[in-house]
Write an enzyme that holds these catalytic residues in place. Structure first.
Site, short mmCIF file in Angstrom:
data_model
loop_
_atom_site.label_atom_id
_atom_site.label_comp_id
_atom_site.label_asym_id
_atom_site.label_seq_id
_atom_site.Cartn_x
_atom_site.Cartn_y
_atom_site.Cartn_z
N GLY A 261 41.23 28.19 42.05
CA GLY A 261 41.01 27.41 40.83
C GLY A 261 41.84 26.16 40.75
N ALA A 262 43.14 26.31 40.95
CA ALA A 262 44.04 25.18 40.82
C ALA A 262 45.42 25.59 41.31
CB ALA A 262 44.14 24.76 39.35
N MET A 263 46.31 24.60 41.41
CA MET A 263 47.65 24.90 41.94
C MET A 263 48.71 24.13 41.18
SD MET A 263 49.49 26.55 44.09
CE MET A 263 51.27 26.37 44.01
N GLU A 298 48.11 26.36 34.61
CA GLU A 298 48.95 25.61 35.57
C GLU A 298 50.10 24.92 34.85
OE1 GLU A 298 48.25 26.59 38.40
OE2 GLU A 298 46.21 27.26 37.95
N GLU A 320 52.67 35.26 37.95
CA GLU A 320 51.23 35.23 37.66
C GLU A 320 50.86 36.09 36.45
OE1 GLU A 320 49.57 32.94 38.61
OE2 GLU A 320 50.49 32.26 40.48
N1 B3K Z 1 49.41 29.84 42.13
C1 B3K Z 1 48.09 29.42 42.47
C2 B3K Z 1 47.36 30.37 43.37
C3 B3K Z 1 47.69 30.23 44.79
C4 B3K Z 1 46.78 31.10 45.63
C5 B3K Z 1 47.14 31.08 47.06
N2 B3K Z 1 46.16 31.76 47.87
C6 B3K Z 1 47.25 29.17 41.27
C7 B3K Z 1 47.65 29.89 40.06
O1 B3K Z 1 47.74 31.10 39.99
O2 B3K Z 1 47.93 29.23 39.10
ZN ZN Z 2 48.97 31.17 38.33
#
Ligand code: B3K
Ligand code: ZN
Length: 869
Positions: A261-263, A298, A320
């Site tokens: 989705g996003a980073m 995010e 998370e």
């Molecule tokens: N932290 C990233 C997800 C990264 C996934 C790597 N395979 C997005 C998120 O949870 O906000």
């Molecule tokens: Zn996240």
């Protein structure tokens, strides 16, 4: 596999790093196949160890220097570099080459539609340079990016811009400095030509923050909602959590090629364009709400993830689970709390419970991992959020916020563990969370079975509770958990009894802590109707023999919408189960009048929010129903879900058609009330088109719609009911939108979910559509993902052709993009849920994958677990 099998890592093996890197100075000279990366790191020994072992994969080493001297004393391996005989403190310079244009895995530095971008979480930084690529090494980054000025006018990285200038041959450079030490997974770089939407936000302490959203040229008119959502997120985090932003600039870049989705990269988020771009002609209400949630998510990571990060990847839920909890609260505070809760609970009861019961079952804090990317799961994220929510329920908002405050006081600027979080909550609240901690280490879905006993002479009402957690593939033995169990008791008039136990008033939340336990309520003057697991106070299955009358009663009298909805779902569940048995014996689907009337009551209740009514009338998904069975009869469940839909449609057609017409809106706005009306109207449409005389509504709506929500609702109704004009409107849409992949994703998803007999043939044909490409994860997920996950009847076709198709696609993706392959394979892992013929057919495909000589560790981990099941 010809090479040796990939090795698992264990949580219990954690060791602190032998060295740390305090500062790193990166230079990127961008080139499609020959990007030159120079990393100058200040390294310090942390243990008595003169060898530094760095991670690195798929990169070409040019040179290593230590304190300015070329260093030859090193050895290269498949996974990195061991540099020997190093002093205690030194400057390490590494030069290497990488090839972004051939990077189809979209991990590390790659090219998305002509723009360079990065994805480093979890372990992508090691595909950029050799480094201590682990989250407990926090360094200050300075990054200089060099590229051709005309093609790449924007050169971005984390932090604040400190320098820019012109170079020879039409090149230019920009240098960035991030003052906050961070782990390598939060590094980001973007280079390209974009349109930019700019705004600004002043934090409550008066810091001005420049907000910039970068989108593909021509898409500026689709970036507004993302900006509004960002500003709302910044404000909400200040108000609800007391947390402010900490840099002078916040950038978001939307790219078309993105694995998830996003980073949340520090100061420079990279987003899948799906979660940025929207206007009323291209995006549905669901898209708008998704954008709000992901932008929020995010942004909230800036504190829960970036300021306090994870010590190791087994702790992923620390950031998370907590950040999902925060984004759910954000969406609930801004929109409808009950509708948000309902949707989150559907995810837990559907795909998360299914994951718990699958070969990939793991606790929210996993113990054993082969490929970390495989653990960005519903369990870590969504169940992780439920675990935070349970703590919130046990502590209450004030003590929970005190716990957050203490957590930041203790751990800001460091890499922490889940245990650190629970300890902060416990210390700030004085509430004992000792047994509660088991939620972090125990996998699987507990069942809470309840029986009742009313003593009319003593005026006591007793709930006897039993909890059991079935064994899972990863864990045979289970213990009793601390389960917050929210209860209300109603008298016949629908009034709540005050809850009293042991002569004292007590709250609604019971603490279930033992395998078997009884709760005796006093002064209950008549036999009550219990409302239990209110707000889904714990991620468990509830077992209680409700009568139809009791459930219909709760649908009317329960004091909160969630409990009303849940009663309706339980009533449906009873009749889905009984009808499945009936259908298996050759009978037809039938719904008693009481059930139909209960739902009629909901449709006619003008005091309920439209958005809520729409939820109350939505049947559970096939996948949720499948989870109720040891072995699921695919065709019977599909027949019953369809049959119940038809029965409700035919019984409630007058009421629904009246509602459908009343709810028409002239203009499109994305206010929550307007979204709610559309969702109810479109739900009525979904039902009504199953009645022949109303089928034309879908075509009329398709032709008259002034927004994408209504367009897609019309197409979806025509698709799921296989209406005669389905083809016609599908082609019309494809002609109109074939230039726009993101908009076509909705069309691809409908093709994947098409219930018709030739769905698979059509899906294969869609792969040659000019908007389709298997190298784009969004396209793949829309078409193939929806066929595998949303089309049970055709995917699980007895011929095995659906499985074979999945196997072929997975074989291709295994080479080009293992992360996408690994997401896509999930439905095949649940082979044990199906009859022996289907199991054999799935096993065949899994065996073929296992035999591939280049099987990526992502698929290796899942395939081997599935075959062991
Ligand atoms: N932290 C990233 C997800 C990264 C996934 C790597 N395979 C997005 C998120 O949870 O906000
Ligand atoms: Zn996240």
């Amino acid at each position: 596999m010809t090479e040796s099998a990939p090795k698992a890592k264990y949580r219990s093996d954690y060791q602190s790093p032998s060295h740390t890197i305090t500062d790193v100075n990166l230079t990127f000279d961008l080139h499609e196949t020959q990007t030159r990366v120079t990393a100058i790191s200040q390294v310090k020994q942390m243990a008595n160890e003169t060898t530094l072992t760095l991670d690195g994969e798929g990169i070409e080493l040019v040179q290593i220097s230590v304190n300015g001297q070329v260093w030859q004393d090193y050895a290269q391996t498949d996974t990195g570099l061991a540099i020997h005989n190093l002093p205690e403190e030194f400057e390490l310079a590494i030069e290497n080459i990488i090839s972004p244009s051939t990077n189809t895995a979209l991990e590390g530095l790659y090219i998305s539609d002509g723009a360079y971008c990065t994805q480093c979480e979890a372990e992508g930084f090691r595909r950029i340079t050799y480094f201590l690529d682990r989250p407990d090494v926090l360094a200050k980054y300075t990054t200089k990016v060099i590229a051709d000025k005309e093609s790449f006018p924007y050169l971005l990285s984390n932090g604040n811009k400190i320098e820019e200038g012109q170079l020879e041959n039409g090149k230019h450079f920009v240098a960035w400095e991030d003052p906050h030490p961070k782990p390598s997974y939060l590094f980001a770089l973007v280079a390209g030509d974009f349109d930019v939407l700019r705004d600004k936000y002043t934090t409550r302490s008066g810091r001005d923050v420049a907000l910039e959203i970068f989108v593909d040229k021509g898409n500026l008119d689709r970036a507004n909602h993302a900006m509004v959502s960002l500003i709302n997120s910044m404000k909400w985090d200040e108000e609800r959590f007391g947390l402010e932003y900490d840099l002078d600039i916040y950038m978001i870049v939307a790219v078309d090629f993105f694995n998830m989705g996003a980073m949340e990269n520090k100061g420079l988020n990279v987003f899948n364009s799906k979660f940025v771009l929207a206007n009323d002609q291209t995006a549905t209400d669901t898209d708008y709400l998704g954008i709000e949630a992901v932008i929020g998510h995010e942004y909230f990571h800036n504190w829960t993830g970036n300021r306090v990060t994870c010590r190791d990847w087994f702790q992923l839920s620390l950031k998370e689970g907590l950040t999902v909890f925060r984004d759910q609260e954000f969406s609930s505070d801004l929109g409808s709390r009950s509708v948000n809760r309902i949707n989150n609970v559907r995810i837990i009861r559907g795909p998360q419970f299914a994951e718990d019961a699958s070969p990939m079952s793991h606790p929210i804090r996993p113990d054993k991992v082969i490929e970390m990317n495989n653990f960005y799961t519903l369990t870590v994220y969504e169940k992780g959020s439920e675990v935070i929510r349970m703590m919130h329920t046990l502590l209450g908002e004030d003590k929970f916020q005190a716990g957050m405050k203490l957590y930041f006081e203790r751990h800001d600027g460091t890499a922490a563990t889940c245990e650190n979080f629970v300890a902060a909550m416990e210390d700030a609240s004085g509430i004992d969370l000792n047994q509660f901690r088991l939620w972090y280490s125990q996998s699987g879905t507990p069942t809470v079975s309840v029986t009742e006993q009313y003593d009319e002479a003593a005026y006591t009402y007793t709930l006897s509770v039993k909890q059991t957690t079935p064994a899972t593939q990863d864990q045979a033995e289970k213990q009793a958990l601390h389960i917050p169990f929210d209860v209300e008791l109603y008298d016949e008039q629908g009034k709540v009894f005050e809850l009293q136990r042991n002569g004292e008033l007590c709250g609604n939340v019971l603490n279930i802590t033992e395998s078997e336990q009884s709760f005796v309520f006093e002064n209950i003057s008549s036999k009550p109707v219990p409302s239990m697991l209110r707000e889904f106070s714990a991620p468990v299955r509830l077992n209680f023999e409700y009568s139809d009358e009791q459930l219909a009663f709760l649908m009317i009298h329960a004091r909160n919408d969630f409990a009303k909805w849940d009663a309706g779902q339980m009533l449906l569940a009873k009749y889905i189960k009984s009808n499945v048995e009936a259908v298996q014996k050759g009978a037809n689907v039938e719904l008693p009048e009481l059930v139909v009337d209960a739902f009629r009551g909901v449709v006619l209740n003008s005091e309920l929010e439209p958005a809520f009514i729409a939820e109350a009338l939505s049947l559970p998904s096939f996948n949720e129903v499948a989870g109720w069975y040891e072995t699921v009869d695919v065709d019977a469940v599909c027949d019953v879900l369809k049959g119940i839909k038809l029965a409700l449609a035919s019984e409630l057609q007058d009421e629904m058609s009246a509602l459908y017409h009343t709810l028409a809106q002239a203009d499109y706005t994305i206010e929550h009330a307007a979204i709610g009306k559309r969702s109810l109207r479109n739900l009525c449409l979904q039902y009504l088109v199953n009645v022949p005389e109303y089928a034309h509504l879908a075509k009329d709506q398709y032709q008259s719609a002034n927004n994408m929500t209504d367009t897609i609702a019309a197409m979806s109704a025509a698709n799921s009911a296989s209406l005669t004009f389905r083809e016609e409107i599908m082609s019309d849409y494809s002609e109109k939108w074939s230039h726009d992949g993101l908009v076509m994703d909705k069309w691809f998803a409908l093709q994947g979910a098409n219930p018709s007999k030739d769905a698979l043939v059509n899906v294969k044909a869609c792969m040659s559509h000019k908007a389709f490409s298997l190298s784009n994860p969004n396209r793949t997920r829309s078409l193939i993902g929806s066929f595998l996950n949303m089309n049970p009847r055709r995917f699980h076709d007895k011929s095995g052709k659906g499985y074979q198709f999945a196997g072929e696609i997975l074989t291709q993706l295994n080479e080009s993009n293992p992360q996408v392959a690994s997401r896509l394979i999930d439905p095949l892992l649940k082979l044990k849920k199906y009859d022996s013929e289907r199991q054999a057919l799935i096993t065949l495909e899994l065996e073929k994958l296992k035999g591939l000589d280049n099987l990526a560790k992502d698929l290796f981990e899942k395939v081997t677990k599935a075959l062991e099941s």
